[in-house]
Motif scaffolding. Structure first.
Motif, PDB file in Angstrom:
ATOM      1  N   ASN A 190      41.219  36.666  58.011  1.00 59.89           N
ATOM      2  CA  ASN A 190      40.810  37.007  56.648  1.00 59.89           C
ATOM      3  C   ASN A 190      42.000  37.594  55.918  1.00 59.89           C
ATOM      4  N   GLU A 191      42.350  37.018  54.761  1.00 64.06           N
ATOM      5  CA  GLU A 191      43.465  37.561  53.999  1.00 64.06           C
ATOM      6  C   GLU A 191      43.118  38.893  53.343  1.00 64.06           C
ATOM      7  N   GLN A 192      41.816  39.157  53.161  1.00 69.22           N
ATOM      8  CA  GLN A 192      41.384  40.379  52.479  1.00 69.22           C
ATOM      9  C   GLN A 192      40.298  41.070  53.294  1.00 69.22           C
ATOM     10  N   PHE A 193      40.297  42.390  53.255  1.00 70.90           N
ATOM     11  CA  PHE A 193      39.218  43.150  53.884  1.00 70.90           C
ATOM     12  C   PHE A 193      37.936  42.994  53.072  1.00 70.90           C
ATOM     13  N   LEU A 194      36.831  42.801  53.771  1.00 73.91           N
ATOM     14  CA  LEU A 194      35.554  42.603  53.097  1.00 73.91           C
ATOM     15  C   LEU A 194      34.728  43.882  53.030  1.00 73.91           C
ATOM     16  N   GLN A 195      35.178  44.947  53.699  1.00 73.67           N
ATOM     17  CA  GLN A 195      34.391  46.183  53.753  1.00 73.67           C
ATOM     18  C   GLN A 195      34.742  47.168  52.652  1.00 73.67           C
ATOM     19  N   LEU A 196      35.637  46.803  51.744  1.00 73.55           N
ATOM     20  CA  LEU A 196      36.012  47.723  50.675  1.00 73.55           C
ATOM     21  C   LEU A 196      34.891  47.840  49.654  1.00 73.55           C
ATOM     22  N   ASN A 197      34.659  49.056  49.187  1.00 82.19           N
ATOM     23  CA  ASN A 197      33.672  49.253  48.125  1.00 82.19           C
ATOM     24  C   ASN A 197      34.246  48.892  46.760  1.00 82.19           C
ATOM     25  N   TYR A 198      35.539  49.171  46.582  1.00 82.59           N
ATOM     26  CA  TYR A 198      36.221  48.837  45.334  1.00 82.59           C
ATOM     27  C   TYR A 198      37.604  48.312  45.692  1.00 82.59           C
ATOM     28  N   CYS A 199      37.943  47.134  45.184  1.00 82.90           N
ATOM     29  CA  CYS A 199      39.246  46.555  45.465  1.00 82.90           C
ATOM     30  C   CYS A 199      40.216  46.926  44.350  1.00 82.90           C
ATOM     31  N   ILE A 200      41.346  46.251  44.300  1.00 81.74           N
ATOM     32  CA  ILE A 200      42.447  46.666  43.449  1.00 81.74           C
ATOM     33  C   ILE A 200      42.088  46.688  41.964  1.00 81.74           C
ATOM     34  N   HIS A 201      41.279  45.752  41.495  1.00 82.24           N
ATOM     35  CA  HIS A 201      40.957  45.725  40.064  1.00 82.24           C
ATOM     36  C   HIS A 201      39.477  45.955  39.775  1.00 82.24           C
ATOM     37  N   SER A 202      38.758  46.566  40.713  1.00 86.77           N
ATOM     38  CA  SER A 202      37.399  47.046  40.420  1.00 86.77           C
ATOM     39  C   SER A 202      37.418  48.567  40.481  1.00 86.77           C
ATOM     40  N   ASN A 203      36.584  49.205  39.682  1.00 89.98           N
ATOM     41  CA  ASN A 203      36.717  50.648  39.496  1.00 89.98           C
ATOM     42  C   ASN A 203      35.391  51.370  39.693  1.00 89.98           C
ATOM     43  N   PRO A 204      35.422  52.544  40.351  1.00 88.78           N
ATOM     44  CA  PRO A 204      34.217  53.381  40.440  1.00 88.78           C
ATOM     45  C   PRO A 204      33.877  53.953  39.065  1.00 88.78           C
ATOM     46  N   SER A 205      32.764  54.668  39.003  1.00 91.55           N
ATOM     47  CA  SER A 205      32.416  55.358  37.761  1.00 91.55           C
ATOM     48  C   SER A 205      33.490  56.391  37.443  1.00 91.55           C
ATOM     49  N   TRP A 206      33.555  56.809  36.166  1.00 91.38           N
ATOM     50  CA  TRP A 206      34.618  57.725  35.756  1.00 91.38           C
ATOM     51  C   TRP A 206      34.586  59.058  36.497  1.00 91.38           C
ATOM     52  N   PRO A 207      33.405  59.682  36.704  1.00 89.25           N
ATOM     53  CA  PRO A 207      33.410  60.932  37.493  1.00 89.25           C
ATOM     54  C   PRO A 207      33.976  60.734  38.901  1.00 89.25           C
ATOM     55  N   GLN A 208      33.593  59.635  39.565  1.00 83.36           N
ATOM     56  CA  GLN A 208      34.136  59.369  40.900  1.00 83.36           C
ATOM     57  C   GLN A 208      35.631  59.057  40.834  1.00 83.36           C
ATOM     58  N   THR A 209      36.050  58.338  39.808  1.00 81.97           N
ATOM     59  CA  THR A 209      37.465  58.010  39.653  1.00 81.97           C
ATOM     60  C   THR A 209      38.308  59.275  39.553  1.00 81.97           C
ATOM     61  N   VAL A 210      37.846  60.240  38.774  1.00 81.34           N
ATOM     62  CA  VAL A 210      38.598  61.485  38.592  1.00 81.34           C
ATOM     63  C   VAL A 210      38.679  62.262  39.901  1.00 81.34           C
TER      64      VAL A 210
END
Length: 550
Positions: free
Chosen positions: A37-57
């Protein structure tokens, strides 16, 4: 009377013949096989997907806390030897944080575009020790003047040596080197990026085992075991268990310090365990913006510059291995050669800025922050970009930054035990693209892994407190370059693995080396996802020469 067909042989029609028995290879029926597999499938958020702003901070603040440890350790090791006091140490930490914020933002926008924090590099420490040693016999009016003279010499060395990385990157030298890589080379390089930092793990944790060991155990239990007790607890503990554990153990350390448990212990224990041992909070200024040539005009000396050049080469090699690990843990494909080229060139520009602003060392991709991507399963680029706001904010408002810098080093060391281990294990995952049953590959992996750890260990054990390593000739510049190169585990592993993989039975092992898997990752148009992960933001690429976009 016998029937005429009673003794006749019965022949099975050809159409009903049993299929030939195929003997399966040993172990083939014992379990499922797992395709590459070229990419991990267990990630919740990959390079260009983002959590909610409170979680991001919160996740961004976590990245700041993780990288803070390296800045504190480096400043603690260098500033007192230069003759600086607690106030000088606080200003050095502020400068390191400020430049980390600037370089991280530049790298995530115009460099690799991977979620990597560009933090202070330990590769430069030996070279800085050499600069300090050169001024030990000089006469200064005060220790503070000696500190300023050392910092000005470091500034000059960083400025000149930064052109090495810029030439390697923008001169396409690094492009030619990375085209020689295969999965057989990447495995030991990335593994040793993590394993080579073992000295910053349990050995520093054990300096205050009553704080470090509970932190390590608590982090593993909370982050891996307790997250399964409830569905809501899963995401919270998986992403923020580290912050909770740091807060809990830090409060415990404060209580133990205030209770007087460390009043009658050795100096080493006080420095490692006490939360008030550094004097940072009282000596740090409330507001101070790092500015160019803050220590005075830079001093240029050839022997110092050559030592820094060796460190710049080492930082480039270490960053390359870290970038490969970051690509896996952020859900991106392996970085193409043209991306690595521009990132190393930009790292040189970052080092030039650090020399101008007066940082104590150059920058490199932070291994611990890449490990944090795997720990939290969040590989979002935005999270790392937001973390630069914390770095710059706490570098300007010194009292607030000094508050978090008072976290005992064994707490950081306990975190590193987990994060460095994740990065080392990610390196192993690259073997899926090559034949791991090939004795040739096993030979190269084993030798490069062992020498990548053993040779630097020899150099570190035979380096005196003044920074003089085992290479001792009449040319001090020659000594500094080679002592810096061979003290770096990723650099040694890269040299050994690249040399062996490209000279040992190359013609008949094209597929065993994983070249058919690897070639598409090396070019912009080799894989359709390369442009998705690594393209410049907005219309910036219109201003870049086309030869840097291939």
């Amino acid at each position: 009377m016998e029937k005429p067909n009673e003794h006749q042989h019965q022949h099975t029609p050809a159409s009903h013949q049993l299929p030939p028995v195929i003997i399966p290879p040993l172990g083939a029926a014992r379990g499922p096989s797992f395709p590459p597999n070229e990419q991990f499938l267990q990630l919740n958020y990959c390079i260009h997907s983002n959590p909610s702003w409170p979680q991001t901070v919160l996740l961004a603040f976590q990245h700041y806390i993780v990288m803070l440890g390296s800045a504190v350790i480096i400043a603690t090791a260098l500033v007192p030897r230069m003759g600086g006091g607690p106030g000088d140490k606080a200003r050095v930490i502020q400068t390191l944080l400020f430049m980390s914020g600037i370089n991280t933002l530049l790298q995530t926008l115009f460099g690799t575009r991977l979620p990597t924090v560009m933090g202070p590099s330990f590769a430069y420490v030996i070279s800085v020790y050499g600069i300090i040693d050169d001024f030990n016999d000089s006469n200064f009016s005060s220790e503070h003047q000696r500190f300023l003279h050392c910092m000005r010499s470091v500034q000059g060395s960083l400025i000149v040596s930064s052109f090495i990385s810029m030439i390697l990157g923008y001169g396409r030298v690094w492009d030619k080197l990375t085209r020689l890589f295969s999965p057989v080379v990447i495995v030991p390089v990335v593994c040793v990026v993590g394993l080579g930092l073992f000295g910053r793990g349990f050995p520093q944790l054990a300096n205050c085992v009553e704080i470090g060991l509970p932190m390590l155990i608590l982090l593993v239990v909370c982050q891996q075991y307790l997250k399964g007790i409830h569905p809501r607890a899963h995401s919270v503990l998986e992403r923020f268990a580290m912050l909770l554990c740091i807060a809990f153990v830090w409060v415990f350390a404060v209580i133990v310090t205030v209770s007087g448990a460390y009043n009658n212990v050795g100096q080493q224990t006080k420095m490692s365990c006490r939360t008030d041992r550094s004097g940072l909070l009282s000596s740090a200024p409330w507001v101070r913006i790092p500015y160019p040539f803050q220590w005075g005009p830079p001093i240029f000396r050839a022997s110092h510059v050559f030592g820094m050049m060796g460190a710049a080469l080492v930082a480039s090699a270490e960053s390359t291995g870290t970038f490969y690990a970051a690509s896996r843990l952020s859900g991106a494909t392996a970085p193409p050669t043209y991306v690595l080229t521009r990132s190393i060139g930009l790292q040189g520009i970052g080092q030039l800025l650090e020399g101008i602003f007066g940082a104590a060392v150059g920058n490199t991709a932070s291994v611990e922050n890449v490990g944090l991507l795997g720990l939290t399963h969040v590989g979002s680029r935005r999270v790392v970009q937001i973390s630069t706001a914390f770095m710059i904010f706490f570098s300007i408002f010194g009292k607030f930054g000094a508050f978090f810098a008072s976290i005992p080093i064994p707490i950081f060391a306990a975190i590193y035990c987990v994060l460095y281990g994740i990065v080392a294990a990610v390196g192993i995952s690259f073997i899926q693209f090559a034949n791991n049953n090939s004795m040739r590959n096993i030979y190269i992996l084993g030798l490069s892994l062992f020498l990548g750890i053993s040779i630097p260990q020899y150099f570190m054990m035979n380096t005196d407190p003044a920074g003089h390593g085992p290479v001792k000739t009449n040319g001090g510049w020659f000594n500094n370059i080679f002592n810096a190169i061979f003290s770096s585990p990723p650099t040694v592993a890269l040299i050994v693995a690249t040399l062996l993989d490209n000279t040992l039975d190359v013609t008949n092992t094209h597929e065993d080396r994983g070249i058919p898997w690897w070639v598409p990752f090396q070019h912009k148009r080799g894989d359709s996802r390369n442009e998705e992960f690594y393209s410049y933001p907005l219309r910036f690429k219109e201003f870049i020469p086309s030869r840097f976009l291939k």
